[in-house]
Design a protein around this motif. Sequence first.
Motif, PDB file in Angstrom:
ATOM      1  N   LEU A 183       3.064  -4.119   2.985  1.00  0.00           N
ATOM      2  CA  LEU A 183       3.781  -3.114   2.201  1.00  0.00           C
ATOM      3  C   LEU A 183       4.163  -3.670   0.827  1.00  0.00           C
ATOM      4  CD1 LEU A 183       6.012  -1.561   4.990  1.00  0.00           C
ATOM      5  CD2 LEU A 183       4.285  -0.330   3.643  1.00  0.00           C
ATOM      6  N   SER A 184       4.630  -4.884   0.790  1.00  0.00           N
ATOM      7  CA  SER A 184       5.029  -5.472  -0.500  1.00  0.00           C
ATOM      8  C   SER A 184       3.831  -5.606  -1.442  1.00  0.00           C
ATOM      9  CB  SER A 184       5.728  -6.820  -0.302  1.00  0.00           C
ATOM     10  OG  SER A 184       4.806  -7.823   0.045  1.00  0.00           O
ATOM     11  N   TRP A 185       2.663  -5.818  -0.900  1.00  0.00           N
ATOM     12  CA  TRP A 185       1.466  -5.948  -1.727  1.00  0.00           C
ATOM     13  C   TRP A 185       1.118  -4.652  -2.455  1.00  0.00           C
ATOM     14  CZ3 TRP A 185      -2.458  -9.061   1.757  1.00  0.00           C
ATOM     15  CH2 TRP A 185      -2.047 -10.390   1.831  1.00  0.00           C
ATOM     16  N   THR A 186       1.615  -3.513  -1.964  1.00  0.00           N
ATOM     17  CA  THR A 186       1.310  -2.242  -2.631  1.00  0.00           C
ATOM     18  C   THR A 186       1.891  -2.186  -4.037  1.00  0.00           C
ATOM     19  OG1 THR A 186       3.266  -1.102  -1.738  1.00  0.00           O
ATOM     20  CG2 THR A 186       1.207  -0.965  -0.451  1.00  0.00           C
ATOM     21  N   LEU A 187       2.848  -3.055  -4.328  1.00  0.00           N
ATOM     22  CA  LEU A 187       3.468  -3.067  -5.650  1.00  0.00           C
ATOM     23  C   LEU A 187       2.760  -4.028  -6.602  1.00  0.00           C
ATOM     24  CD1 LEU A 187       7.207  -3.044  -4.553  1.00  0.00           C
ATOM     25  CD2 LEU A 187       5.732  -1.089  -5.118  1.00  0.00           C
ATOM     26  N   ASN A 188       1.779  -4.745  -6.104  1.00  0.00           N
ATOM     27  CA  ASN A 188       1.038  -5.702  -6.918  1.00  0.00           C
ATOM     28  C   ASN A 188      -0.382  -5.173  -7.134  1.00  0.00           C
ATOM     29  OD1 ASN A 188      -0.482  -7.847  -7.950  1.00  0.00           O
ATOM     30  ND2 ASN A 188       0.792  -9.365  -6.895  1.00  0.00           N
ATOM     31  N   ARG A 189      -0.637  -4.699  -8.315  1.00  0.00           N
ATOM     32  CA  ARG A 189      -1.934  -4.077  -8.619  1.00  0.00           C
ATOM     33  C   ARG A 189      -3.100  -5.066  -8.605  1.00  0.00           C
ATOM     34  NH1 ARG A 189      -1.133   1.048 -12.111  1.00  0.00           N
ATOM     35  NH2 ARG A 189       0.834   1.763 -11.251  1.00  0.00           N
ATOM     36  N   ASP A 190      -2.782  -6.349  -8.596  1.00  0.00           N
ATOM     37  CA  ASP A 190      -3.836  -7.358  -8.512  1.00  0.00           C
ATOM     38  C   ASP A 190      -4.275  -7.584  -7.066  1.00  0.00           C
ATOM     39  OD1 ASP A 190      -3.838  -7.815 -11.282  1.00  0.00           O
ATOM     40  OD2 ASP A 190      -2.217  -9.291 -11.092  1.00  0.00           O
ATOM     41  N   ILE A 191      -3.463  -7.139  -6.119  1.00  0.00           N
ATOM     42  CA  ILE A 191      -3.792  -7.336  -4.707  1.00  0.00           C
ATOM     43  C   ILE A 191      -4.328  -6.047  -4.085  1.00  0.00           C
ATOM     44  CG2 ILE A 191      -2.892  -7.947  -2.424  1.00  0.00           C
ATOM     45  CD1 ILE A 191      -0.847  -9.737  -3.827  1.00  0.00           C
ATOM     46  N   ILE A 192      -3.605  -4.949  -4.287  1.00  0.00           N
ATOM     47  CA  ILE A 192      -4.045  -3.645  -3.767  1.00  0.00           C
ATOM     48  C   ILE A 192      -4.182  -2.690  -4.943  1.00  0.00           C
ATOM     49  CG2 ILE A 192      -3.420  -1.659  -2.331  1.00  0.00           C
ATOM     50  CD1 ILE A 192      -2.194  -3.561  -0.347  1.00  0.00           C
ATOM     51  N   ALA A 210      -2.557   2.165  -2.973  1.00  0.00           N
ATOM     52  CA  ALA A 210      -1.211   1.735  -2.598  1.00  0.00           C
ATOM     53  C   ALA A 210      -0.464   2.780  -1.764  1.00  0.00           C
ATOM     54  CB  ALA A 210      -0.410   1.374  -3.840  1.00  0.00           C
ATOM     55  N   LEU A 211      -0.499   4.040  -2.187  1.00  0.00           N
ATOM     56  CA  LEU A 211       0.219   5.074  -1.436  1.00  0.00           C
ATOM     57  C   LEU A 211      -0.391   5.271  -0.053  1.00  0.00           C
ATOM     58  CD1 LEU A 211       0.877   7.689  -4.266  1.00  0.00           C
ATOM     59  CD2 LEU A 211       2.427   5.942  -3.372  1.00  0.00           C
ATOM     60  N   ASN A 233       8.561   5.178  -8.082  1.00  0.00           N
ATOM     61  CA  ASN A 233       8.619   6.272  -9.054  1.00  0.00           C
ATOM     62  C   ASN A 233       7.970   5.875 -10.369  1.00  0.00           C
ATOM     63  OD1 ASN A 233       9.541   8.919  -8.731  1.00  0.00           O
ATOM     64  ND2 ASN A 233      11.603   8.218  -8.319  1.00  0.00           N
ATOM     65  N   GLU A 234       8.286   4.689 -10.856  1.00  0.00           N
ATOM     66  CA  GLU A 234       7.707   4.222 -12.114  1.00  0.00           C
ATOM     67  C   GLU A 234       6.190   4.097 -12.027  1.00  0.00           C
ATOM     68  OE1 GLU A 234       9.481   0.572 -13.481  1.00  0.00           O
ATOM     69  OE2 GLU A 234      11.506   1.375 -13.178  1.00  0.00           O
ATOM     70  N   LEU A 235       5.717   3.547 -10.912  1.00  0.00           N
ATOM     71  CA  LEU A 235       4.284   3.299 -10.759  1.00  0.00           C
ATOM     72  C   LEU A 235       3.480   4.567 -10.503  1.00  0.00           C
ATOM     73  CD1 LEU A 235       4.343   0.060  -8.563  1.00  0.00           C
ATOM     74  CD2 LEU A 235       3.750   0.228 -10.988  1.00  0.00           C
ATOM     75  N   PHE A 236       4.077   5.528  -9.763  1.00  0.00           N
ATOM     76  CA  PHE A 236       3.259   6.640  -9.249  1.00  0.00           C
ATOM     77  C   PHE A 236       3.734   8.034  -9.595  1.00  0.00           C
ATOM     78  CE2 PHE A 236       2.771   3.072  -6.224  1.00  0.00           C
ATOM     79  CZ  PHE A 236       1.432   2.808  -6.459  1.00  0.00           C
ATOM     80  N   GLY A 243       3.881  13.216  -4.715  1.00  0.00           N
ATOM     81  CA  GLY A 243       4.645  14.221  -3.970  1.00  0.00           C
ATOM     82  C   GLY A 243       4.048  14.504  -2.604  1.00  0.00           C
ATOM     83  N   ARG A 244       2.744  14.499  -2.513  1.00  0.00           N
ATOM     84  CA  ARG A 244       2.067  14.767  -1.238  1.00  0.00           C
ATOM     85  C   ARG A 244       2.153  13.579  -0.293  1.00  0.00           C
ATOM     86  NH1 ARG A 244      -3.542  17.153  -3.154  1.00  0.00           N
ATOM     87  NH2 ARG A 244      -4.120  15.923  -1.368  1.00  0.00           N
ATOM     88  N   PHE A 245       2.316  12.403  -0.839  1.00  0.00           N
ATOM     89  CA  PHE A 245       2.400  11.186  -0.028  1.00  0.00           C
ATOM     90  C   PHE A 245       3.722  11.101   0.741  1.00  0.00           C
ATOM     91  CE2 PHE A 245       5.078   7.525  -1.159  1.00  0.00           C
ATOM     92  CZ  PHE A 245       4.744   6.626  -0.166  1.00  0.00           C
ATOM     93  N   LEU A 246       4.808  11.515   0.138  1.00  0.00           N
ATOM     94  CA  LEU A 246       6.133  11.344   0.737  1.00  0.00           C
ATOM     95  C   LEU A 246       6.252  11.936   2.147  1.00  0.00           C
ATOM     96  CD1 LEU A 246       8.240  11.887  -2.484  1.00  0.00           C
ATOM     97  CD2 LEU A 246       7.930   9.736  -1.238  1.00  0.00           C
ATOM     98  N   PRO A 247       5.789  13.155   2.401  1.00  0.00           N
ATOM     99  CA  PRO A 247       5.898  13.691   3.771  1.00  0.00           C
ATOM    100  C   PRO A 247       5.146  12.865   4.814  1.00  0.00           C
ATOM    101  CG  PRO A 247       5.511  15.467   2.233  1.00  0.00           C
ATOM    102  CD  PRO A 247       5.338  14.177   1.466  1.00  0.00           C
ATOM    103  N   THR A 248       4.100  12.174   4.412  1.00  0.00           N
ATOM    104  CA  THR A 248       3.366  11.363   5.390  1.00  0.00           C
ATOM    105  C   THR A 248       4.196  10.190   5.893  1.00  0.00           C
ATOM    106  OG1 THR A 248       2.316   9.866   3.781  1.00  0.00           O
ATOM    107  CG2 THR A 248       1.167  11.952   4.269  1.00  0.00           C
ATOM    108  N   VAL A 249       5.214   9.827   5.134  1.00  0.00           N
ATOM    109  CA  VAL A 249       6.082   8.721   5.522  1.00  0.00           C
ATOM    110  C   VAL A 249       7.259   9.197   6.370  1.00  0.00           C
ATOM    111  CG1 VAL A 249       7.566   6.865   4.618  1.00  0.00           C
ATOM    112  CG2 VAL A 249       5.426   7.404   3.468  1.00  0.00           C
ATOM    113  N   ILE A 250       7.651  10.466   6.219  1.00  0.00           N
ATOM    114  CA  ILE A 250       8.894  10.908   6.871  1.00  0.00           C
ATOM    115  C   ILE A 250       8.754  12.003   7.923  1.00  0.00           C
ATOM    116  CG2 ILE A 250      10.303  10.202   4.914  1.00  0.00           C
ATOM    117  CD1 ILE A 250      10.441  13.147   4.056  1.00  0.00           C
TER     118      ILE A 250
END
Length: 186
Positions: free
Chosen positions: A67-76, A81-82, A110-113, A120-127
């Motif tokens: 999950l933390s790697w999703t914030l590193n554009r060099d890794i994922i 990422a979403l 929020n800043e990245l995406f 917006g469509r990604f958020l419901p998949t998490v909750i």
Amino acid sequence: WMAVGGPSKIEPNFRYTYYSTAVANGDEKVWDFFWSVYQNATTAAEKKKCLYALAQTKIPWLLRRYLSWTLNRDIIRPQDALSVISYSAQNPNGRYMAWSFVEEKWNTLNELFESSFNFGRFLPTVIAHFTSDFMYQRIKSFFTSNPPPGSGVREIQQALEQIQSNIDWLKRNEAIVLTWLGQANK
């Protein structure tokens, strides 16, 4: 199987299931193997299969790192990422972890995406899979204080409706299902 041709020996139509099962039941070595498969994959379809499988681990620290790697554009890659966060939320062992990650990293996400059509469509998949009043209130409170950008407001409302529907279904059916399972095991 990892040493003898690995994924190339697996029928492509079975790879989602095979990869996911291997990672879910494997250790760090298996996870690292599929991370390598992902890094060396030459097609988007193969990369997607690997990203999904990697999120199915039952090892908490691997999932947190992923999950933390999703914030590193060099890794994922940003476009993946979403999906990684969403796939992690589909893992019963990762649901709360994925939601906690979104809560904790909300401003960064929020800043990245925020300009991404998929945010917006990604958020419901998490909750939307939660089933308790506690999580309903926690999520509702969070998004009251931290509204999602754009169309995400409607998406969150629909996800909250789904959570309430899940809660209502459990209230109506949990005892019936547990009784039936108890009788089936006799």
